[in-house]
Design an enzyme around this catalytic site. Structure first.
Site, PDB file in Angstrom:
ATOM      1  N   ARG A  26      -1.002  -1.497  -6.275  1.00 10.28           N
ATOM      2  CA  ARG A  26       0.093  -0.520  -6.185  1.00 10.28           C
ATOM      3  C   ARG A  26       1.126  -0.806  -7.274  1.00 10.28           C
ATOM      4  NH1 ARG A  26       1.941  -0.423   0.056  1.00 10.28           N
ATOM      5  NH2 ARG A  26       3.937  -0.274  -1.021  1.00 10.28           N
ATOM      6  N   ARG A  51      -2.150  -8.361  -3.715  1.00 10.72           N
ATOM      7  CA  ARG A  51      -2.651  -7.313  -2.819  1.00 10.72           C
ATOM      8  C   ARG A  51      -3.398  -6.231  -3.607  1.00 10.72           C
ATOM      9  NH1 ARG A  51       1.335  -4.298   1.338  1.00 10.72           N
ATOM     10  NH2 ARG A  51       2.380  -3.480  -0.502  1.00 10.72           N
ATOM     11  N   ARG A 102      12.301  -5.043  -3.807  1.00 12.93           N
ATOM     12  CA  ARG A 102      11.952  -4.562  -2.460  1.00 12.93           C
ATOM     13  C   ARG A 102      12.367  -5.583  -1.409  1.00 12.93           C
ATOM     14  NH1 ARG A 102       5.877  -3.568  -2.898  1.00 12.93           N
ATOM     15  NH2 ARG A 102       6.006  -2.591  -0.856  1.00 12.93           N
ATOM     16  N   LYS A 106       2.045  -5.490   8.076  1.00 13.42           N
ATOM     17  CA  LYS A 106       2.184  -4.380   9.029  1.00 13.42           C
ATOM     18  C   LYS A 106       1.002  -3.407   8.923  1.00 13.42           C
ATOM     19  CE  LYS A 106       6.154  -2.822   7.468  1.00 13.42           C
ATOM     20  NZ  LYS A 106       6.310  -3.636   6.248  1.00 13.42           N
ATOM     21  N   ARG A 114      13.801   1.850   8.701  1.00 11.89           N
ATOM     22  CA  ARG A 114      14.123   0.814   7.727  1.00 11.89           C
ATOM     23  C   ARG A 114      15.622   0.665   7.542  1.00 11.89           C
ATOM     24  NH1 ARG A 114       8.932   1.140   4.570  1.00 11.89           N
ATOM     25  NH2 ARG A 114       8.972  -0.408   2.928  1.00 11.89           N
TER      26      ARG A 114
HETATM   27  P1  AMP Z   1       5.780   0.780   2.140  1.00 13.25           P
HETATM   28  O1  AMP Z   1       4.388   1.220   1.838  1.00 13.25           O
HETATM   29  O2  AMP Z   1       6.135   0.888   3.594  1.00 13.25           O
HETATM   30  O3  AMP Z   1       6.103  -0.559   1.551  1.00 13.25           O
HETATM   31  O4  AMP Z   1       6.754   1.840   1.402  1.00 13.25           O
HETATM   32  C1  AMP Z   1       6.700   2.042   0.004  1.00 13.25           C
HETATM   33  C2  AMP Z   1       7.993   2.690  -0.469  1.00 13.25           C
HETATM   34  O5  AMP Z   1       8.174   3.972   0.169  1.00 13.25           O
HETATM   35  C3  AMP Z   1       9.272   1.912  -0.132  1.00 13.25           C
HETATM   36  O6  AMP Z   1       9.544   0.879  -1.077  1.00 13.25           O
HETATM   37  C4  AMP Z   1      10.301   3.037  -0.174  1.00 13.25           C
HETATM   38  O7  AMP Z   1      10.614   3.409  -1.505  1.00 13.25           O
HETATM   39  C5  AMP Z   1       9.549   4.199   0.464  1.00 13.25           C
HETATM   40  N1  AMP Z   1       9.725   4.213   1.940  1.00 13.25           N
HETATM   41  C6  AMP Z   1       8.751   4.032   2.867  1.00 13.25           C
HETATM   42  N2  AMP Z   1       9.256   4.118   4.111  1.00 13.25           N
HETATM   43  C7  AMP Z   1      10.580   4.334   3.969  1.00 13.25           C
HETATM   44  C8  AMP Z   1      11.657   4.480   4.886  1.00 13.25           C
HETATM   45  N3  AMP Z   1      11.466   4.421   6.219  1.00 13.25           N
HETATM   46  N4  AMP Z   1      12.912   4.683   4.377  1.00 13.25           N
HETATM   47  C9  AMP Z   1      13.114   4.765   3.052  1.00 13.25           C
HETATM   48  N5  AMP Z   1      12.146   4.615   2.127  1.00 13.25           N
HETATM   49  C10 AMP Z   1      10.880   4.405   2.577  1.00 13.25           C
END
Ligand code: AMP
Length: 217
Positions: free
Chosen positions: A159, A127, A170, A13, A88
């Protein structure tokens, strides 16, 4: 255009959002990036989010919704947006739908990044992100030493939540809490899927074709 990019962590994404942002000239909102920026600055929001992010869990809806509604009201959102990593949960999707409806707006499309779990684990554990320019790379395909960014020579880092046990959690969270959105948006006729196991250029081509069907140039 108002687009949602929906997919598991590592499905591409962020990579596609960076390409689409250039093409569509609209705002790219990644909730994960906003949390990571807050974490770096050690703001109360960042410190709160960290306890969830470290485990690969979702930050509670009320925290996310407060943050996102502030962002959605910023002036650059008027020209359209790409939402990456939001919504999400069904509660977040319902919130977004009514937030837009109250303003006479609606989503144009939801793009589903379709890819199996094992490919995701392989991708995520390889990554790397550039600390300076934020570009995302994969060690399996990266032409370089794996430590410095080919674009700007910044330092590449992994990360914390891309460690394998966190990745597995996740993915479980994705299947339990985010996958129901596929049905939810499917029933509304908004969903188009792309094969996210392809190389980024091929996936981008498929997304461009979907957007063309929705009237983007
Ligand atoms: P991402 O970079 O989108 O994979 O997000 C990293 C982390 O941020 C996720 O594993 C969640 O802990 C938190 N996070 C990001 N977006 C959301 C969301 N829309 N709702 C809840 N937690 C989020």
């Amino acid at each position: 255009m108002r687009l949602v990019l929906l997919g598991a962590p590592g499905s591409g994404k962020g990579t596609q959002a960076a390409l689409l942002k250039e093409r569509l000239g609209c705002a790219h909102v990644s909730t994960g990036d906003i949390f990571r920026k807050n974490l770096k600055k050690e703001t109360p929001l960042g410190l709160l989010a960290r306890s969830y992010m470290d485990k690969g869990a979702l930050v509670p809806d009320e925290v996310v919704l407060k943050m996102v509604s502030g962002r959605l009201l910023e002036p650059d959102m008027k020209a359209g947006f790409l939402l990456d990593g939001f919504p999400r949960t069904i509660a977040q999707a319902e919130f977004l739908e009514s937030f837009l409806a109250e303003r006479g707006q609606a989503l144009d499309a939801v793009i589903l990044f379709d890819i199996g779990d094992e490919a995701l684990v392989r991708r995520l554990s390889n990554r790397r992100t550039c600390r300076s320019c934020g570009a995302i790379f994969n060690l399996l395909t990266l032409d370089g030493d794996g430590h410095s960014c080919p674009a700007c020579s910044g330092e590449l880092y992994q990360r914390d939540d891309d460690e394998e046990s966190v990745i597995r959690n996740r993915l479980k969270v994705f299947h339990d809490q985010t996958q129901p959105l596929i049905d939810w948006y499917g029933k509304k006729g908004l969903l188009s899927a792309v094969d996210a196991s392809q190389a980024p250029e091929a996936a981008y081509g498929d997304i461009a074709a979907i957007l063309k069907r929705h009237g983007a140039s």
